[in-house]
Every structure is written in C-alpha cells, then in structure tokens.
Scaffold this active site. Structure first.
Site, mmCIF file in Angstrom:
data_model
loop_
_atom_site.group_PDB
_atom_site.id
_atom_site.type_symbol
_atom_site.label_atom_id
_atom_site.label_comp_id
_atom_site.label_asym_id
_atom_site.label_seq_id
_atom_site.Cartn_x
_atom_site.Cartn_y
_atom_site.Cartn_z
ATOM 1 N N ASN A 394 0.801 -1.215 0.000
ATOM 2 C CA ASN A 394 0.000 0.000 0.000
ATOM 3 C C ASN A 394 0.842 1.277 0.000
ATOM 4 O O ASN A 394 0.937 1.977 -1.003
ATOM 5 C CB ASN A 394 -0.940 -0.007 1.216
ATOM 6 C CG ASN A 394 -2.128 0.927 1.031
ATOM 7 O OD1 ASN A 394 -2.053 1.913 0.313
ATOM 8 N ND2 ASN A 394 -3.224 0.616 1.681
ATOM 9 N N ASP A 395 1.491 1.576 1.113
ATOM 10 C CA ASP A 395 2.220 2.843 1.242
ATOM 11 C C ASP A 395 3.355 2.981 0.235
ATOM 12 O O ASP A 395 3.649 4.081 -0.224
ATOM 13 C CB ASP A 395 2.797 2.967 2.661
ATOM 14 C CG ASP A 395 1.701 2.948 3.719
ATOM 15 O OD1 ASP A 395 0.661 3.583 3.482
ATOM 16 O OD2 ASP A 395 1.888 2.294 4.759
ATOM 17 N N VAL A 396 3.991 1.869 -0.136
ATOM 18 C CA VAL A 396 5.159 1.933 -1.026
ATOM 19 C C VAL A 396 4.770 2.128 -2.484
ATOM 20 O O VAL A 396 5.642 2.233 -3.348
ATOM 21 C CB VAL A 396 6.023 0.663 -0.879
ATOM 22 C CG1 VAL A 396 6.558 0.552 0.537
ATOM 23 C CG2 VAL A 396 5.251 -0.595 -1.269
ATOM 24 N N THR A 397 3.453 2.184 -2.770
ATOM 25 C CA THR A 397 2.990 2.433 -4.140
ATOM 26 C C THR A 397 2.150 3.704 -4.225
ATOM 27 O O THR A 397 1.553 3.977 -5.265
ATOM 28 C CB THR A 397 2.140 1.247 -4.648
ATOM 29 O OG1 THR A 397 0.973 1.105 -3.823
ATOM 30 C CG2 THR A 397 2.937 -0.049 -4.625
ATOM 31 N N ALA A 435 0.810 3.324 7.220
ATOM 32 C CA ALA A 435 1.206 4.702 7.493
ATOM 33 C C ALA A 435 0.003 5.573 7.842
ATOM 34 O O ALA A 435 0.156 6.706 8.273
ATOM 35 C CB ALA A 435 1.926 5.299 6.292
#
Length: 465
Positions: A394-397, A435
């Site tokens: 999720n957060d890394v994209t 996050a």
C-alpha cells in the site's frame, strides 16, 4: 579448563565465523551457508565459555539447565511462528537481548569481585563506564522493542503518538543519562546506577512511540543495532572477546542497514528516530474517498489482462504476508510464463514490517533470485509494463509521496506502478495502509481493484488462467 590463550584463539575463530555469516547473509543465494557459519560460531563461543570457567559448581548446573529451557522455548517458537509474525518475533527477541544486558550490568555492579572489576564502591572507572553504557542501551532496547512489538502486533496503534515538547524531553533525558554516568563514576553510588536504568527504560518508550507504521522496518533495524551495542558494552565489562566481536558486528551492521533504508526512503536517520512519520487526520481523506470513483473487478478480469500481456511486474507487500499467498503467487507466475508472459518482482526497501520481509517470503516459495529486483533496478520498467499486480503493498505504491507536500510520506521513493498500462490492486478494502493515509492509486483510471483475500484472489486467477 582451557588456558586464556587457547580461549582467545577459539573466540577469534568464532568471530571470523560470525563475519562469514554476515557475508553469507548479504545474498539470498548464500544465506543458508551464512546461517550455518553463524550457528557454528555461536556453538564454539558457548562451549569455550563453559570450558574457560573450569569450576563446574552447582551454579553452573543451573546455568546449563536454564540454557536448555530457554533454548527449547526458542526452538519451539521458531518452529511454530508464521512468517507473518516474524517482525514482532524479532522485536520481542531484541527486547530479551536488551534485558539480558541490563541484568548482567546489575550483576557486575553489585558483585564486581566476581568479574574482577574491583570491589563494591571501588570499581574500575573504565568498567563503570562500560557497564553503565551497556545497561542504558540495553534498557532503551528493552522498552523500545516492547513498544515496537505492540505496534506490530496491532495491540497499539501504528500511528505516531506525539505530544508537544517530546523531542526536547528526549534530549533532556539523553543529557541526563550522560550526567548520571559521570556522577556514577565519580561517587560510585548505587543511587545513580538505578536512576540510569530507570531513565533509559523511559527513554526507550519515548523514542519508539512517536515513530509511525511506515517507519517500522527502520525501527526493527535500529533496535537490532541497539541490541548489538548493548552486548558489546557488556562484553567489555566481562572481558569476553566473542561478545565484543558479536555485539560490534550486530551493532554496526544494524546501523548501516538503518542508514541504507532511510536513504531509500529519502529520510534523515535522525528525523526518523526523533519523530517518525506515518499518521495524519483521516477525517478529510475519508470524505474524499467516498466521493472518488473506484473501478473494481474479479479474477476473470485480472486473468484476461495478464494472459494478454507481454510483461507483468509483481509488487508484493504485507497483504501477501498476512494471507500467506507467496506459494499461490509463484504458481500463478509459472502459469503466466508458460503462456509466454515475462514476469518479474519489484521489492521496495521498506515493504512489509521488517528489512527483507518480502525477499524471505519469496525465497520460501522458491522464487528464482534473478527474477526479484529492488526499487532502483526495476522502477524504470513500469512505464513499459502491461500489468502491475500489486498484492497488498500500500504505502510503497502511493503516488502522493511525489505529489502532496503535506503528506507524511512526501519525498519517500515509491514504486512507480501508476505508470503501468494497467494496475491490478489486490486488497480487502479501501482502508489506508500502515502509514495511516489513503492511497491515491486506488482511484486512478488504469487501476482495477480486486477486493479479496490475497491468497484466494490469486488462486482464483490461477483457475481462470
């Protein structure tokens, strides 16, 4: 009993094996061999330590008994723990290393004659500095690791808990530790020794509480470094060469890894420690989310897109770990390869909950190492990719890391999956990532949301293929 010279030689051999272990663990292809080196080094160190004592008293029997009990518990946990719980297991074990350092420091301070440090009230200054530093770092590691464990386990919120003036309080406590160590060395009063431990325990909590979920892999790496330095400090107190070497290796490698990860996230290492990021007000983002259109599909839609693609990039994340979908994912990729589709894996430095989390899961499913690429190696390939299959990352994209200066993850390098012709995003719901922020990728025109358990959706896609 063996001589001191012979003990030193065996400890040196043990240290060399630990260095070879680190070298082996630097690559997935040699990681198994690295583990064997590490285990051999530890066995040698333990045996030499026992043989160096010489006097097999009743106390030593108790130590061996407790060692067997602790080892049995550790082995039982290691066999039973699922890969999804590995990050909190690592955090839990780090806390025990810190606690052990505190206990050894207390023993050395109360009974210095046993360790040849002098007598109570007249301990060597160098030994006082070593044991107080070991105790302080160990105490910070202990409570800090417990907070990390609670956050990773979901018992405590992954969002940062920040109050006004917290950074100044941390600075004050840090300076207080230095002053207390000075007065401990000057007076050798147990009052200052116990205050050092108490303040360090509090500081460990205050350092980790403000760090948000997106920083958790860095926290795990940082605590690993702390535990190493605590062990090294106690190693100097005990004059144990193997403990000094091991602690220094763990401490330095953990610090280097933390720095590399912070660099990969475009974050200052000190800003992560002092404040972290990973939380925001969700009221507005929830309102915006309800107003945005979302395209959703099913396994048949996903299978059709991937079957007709020439290249597919898999982006694994914590959702894959939770669902234990790595084996199904490998089967899906094998099927795509048989249909002539080029498939590769893209790993973000902080994907999952600990360093290398995704790499370990993929290795467990026997994914070839040459198909797995880090962010810098594969990020440019998304623009020429037909389908990006995001499975729980999720957060890394999240594109807001590049577009929204107000976002708590702004400036963090992300995987450019939005540049792919089509994005298949497997997720249970539209809930924010660890996050704590909404992912703008959900609402892009080229994104098709696949609402399901990651393993079940991947297995359904295999059937459709």
């Amino acid at each position: 009993m063996i001589s001191a010279d012979l003990s030193a030689i065996f400890y040196l051999i043990s240290g060399i094996l630990f260095i070879l272990a680190l070298r082996g663990l630097s690559s997935p292809a040699t990681s198994r061999q690295g583990n064997y080196f590490g285990m051999a080094g530890m066995v040698i160190a333990i045996i030499v330590t026992f043989l160096s004592i010489g006097n097999f008293s009743t106390g030593l029997i108790y130590v061996i008994l407790l060692l067997l009990i602790g080892g049995s518990i550790g082995a039982f946990i290691a066999f039973r723990i699922p890969m999804t719980a590995m990050p909190e297991l690592v955090a839990g074990f780090h806390s025990l290393v810190g606690l052990a350092a505190v206990f050894v420091a207390i023993s050395a301070f109360l009974k210095p004659e046993i360790f040849n440090l002098g007598i109570l009230g007249n301990i060597k200054i160098a030994s006082l500095i070593e044991m107080s530093l070991g105790a302080a770092i160990g105490a910070i590691t202990f409570t800090g690791s417990i907070i990390a464990f609670l956050k990773l386990r979901g018992i405590m919120s992954g969002s940062p808990i920040i109050f006004k003036g917290q950074h100044y309080l941390n600075l004050f406590l840090g300076l207080s530790l230095i002053i207390l160590i000075f007065y401990l060395c000057k007076t050798q009063s147990d009052f200052y020794f116990w205050r050092i431990i108490e303040i360090a325990l509090l500081l460990g909590i205050l350092l980790i509480i403000p760090i948000g979920g997106a920083d958790m892999p860095v926290v795990i790496s940082m605590l690993n470094s702390y535990s190493g330095w605590a062990a090294a400090g106690i190693g100097f107190t005990l004059e144990n060469t193997a403990l000094i070497i091991t602690g220094a290796l763990v401490g330095s490698s953990g610090a280097i890894l933390s720095y590399i990860m912070c660099k990969g996230m475009n974050r200052s290492f000190f800003s992560v420690i002092l404040g972290g990021f990973g939380g925001t007000d969700q009221s507005s983002s929830k309102k915006d989310k309800d107003q945005k259109p979302v395209k959703s599909g099913n396994a048949d839609d996903a299978a059709f897109l991937m079957k007709n693609a020439s290249s597919v990039i898999i982006v694994p994340g914590y959702g894959m770990a939770v669902a234990q979908a790595q084996h199904a994912l490998r089967e899906m990729v094998d099927t795509l390869k048989k249909n002539g589709v080029k498939v590769s894996y893209a790993i973000h430095p902080v994907a999952g909950r600990m360093p290398g989390h995704m790499n370990v899961l993929l290795a467990e499913a026997n994914v070839p190492y040459d198909e797995v690429f880090e962010l810098d190696e594969i990020n440019n390939d998304f623009a020429n990719c037909d389908v990006a299959y995001v499975i729980g990352a999720n957060d890394v994209t999240n594109p807001v890391a590049k577009t929204d200066p107000q976002s708590p993850i702004y400036g963090m390098p992300i995987l450019d999956v939005e540049k792919s012709k089509s994005v298949l995003f497997v997720k249970r719901s539209l809930s924010p990532g660890y996050a704590g922020i909404d992912n703008d990728l959900f609402y892009r025109d080229n994104t098709l949301m696949l609402f399901s358990d990651a393993k079940k959706m991947t297995e359904d896609i295999i059937k459709s293929l």
